[in-house]
Scaffold this active site. Sequence first.
Site, PDB file in Angstrom:
ATOM      1  N   TYR A   1      33.373  25.707   5.137  1.00 61.55           N
ATOM      2  CA  TYR A   1      32.298  25.102   4.562  1.00 61.55           C
ATOM      3  C   TYR A   1      30.981  25.861   4.546  1.00 61.55           C
ATOM      4  O   TYR A   1      30.379  26.325   3.607  1.00 61.55           O
ATOM      5  CB  TYR A   1      31.925  23.670   5.446  1.00 61.55           C
TER       6      TYR A   1
ATOM      7  N   THR B   1      22.943  25.473   4.351  1.00 58.60           N
ATOM      8  CA  THR B   1      23.160  24.738   5.640  1.00 58.60           C
ATOM      9  C   THR B   1      22.943  25.832   6.515  1.00 58.60           C
ATOM     10  O   THR B   1      23.151  27.054   6.675  1.00 58.60           O
ATOM     11  CB  THR B   1      24.589  24.229   5.621  1.00 58.60           C
TER      12      THR B   1
END
Length: 338
Positions: free
Chosen positions: A141, A117
């Site tokens: 995350y 990501t």
Amino acid sequence: MTVLITGGAGYIGSHMVLALRDAGEPIVVLDDLSTGFREAVPADVPLVVGDVADRALVMKTVAAHNVEAVVHFAARISAPESVRDPFGYYAANTAKTSALLEALTAAGVRRVIFSSTAAVYGLAPPTPTSETAPTDPASPYGASKLMSERILRDGAAAHDLAYVVLRYFNVAGADHRLRAGQRSPGASNLITLATRAALGLNEGLSIFGTDLPTPDGTGVRDYIHVSDLAEAHVAALRHLRAGGDSQTLNCGYGWGYSVREVVEAVRRVSERNFPVAEKPRRAGDPYVSVADASLIRETLGWRPKRADLDLIVGDALRWEEFWWTNEARRPRLARGRA
Ligand code: UDP
């Protein structure tokens, strides 16, 4: 030789299933259905329901299906949720990825493609952001994904393993033929929420932050069509099969749109208006997130086919309308908003 797709019942994974299935490739999906949907996996694709960290199950699946390569999507994906549940995120994303990689190398799998990501870059990277930009994740995350990247790199150094890490920017849209799309009632990304607002499924949209240091004061993102993203994975697989070396690559188009521009696109494409409420900025949101997307084009020869905001919004709109028109699903959407 089969490709194992973990998280193949999820939003991006189900588009990858279609991309490989359309190319005639044998595939098998491993998904615990914690957030994925059984019906997202076509009936003719084998689905193993289970945990990516279940060593015996992974080894059995690799042997039974003659798995040659793995595309690892299965993960928890919400940065704000990860702030509230860091241990859960490190367990689900980092520890399970390590366990999966150990089982795969023990089973003799030599090719892995990993979903990472842009959140690995942190709040204020130089933009457009290249793969060599400093990594400084602002959420558990992002950190859980960055750690997984490191584990993969270390695993590849120690074993006969090559990988492609793909760092996704903002993924949106749906399969143009509406065979797959965002099924999660709780999805919180901008294009999904704006299209739901246009369809009257949600009561309007909030804009988080109108005083940012950007041209119109709202956040800027590099939105990529989910089917182009799936094809980037197919290109990564081709690269590894041809003996290509391990790579870490951004997945975006290289330009961005502001929240206001997205709202305008959704109004234009849907021909519907919807109320917008201006709210304070969200803590932990980067102002601008735009990829330097040159390396993936050079390395994989990837050429996106749907790099057009109206097309992405149009596919998202048609999917949302199709999916939530079904009366049986509407109560789930209402629950997801609560
Ligand atoms: N955003 C917004 N309203 C929403 C959801 C998102 O204004 O209801 C903004 C958000 O602040 C960011 C952009 O839209 O600038 C993209 O947010 P999203 O949650 O889709 O992805 P992120 O980039 O935060 O992972």
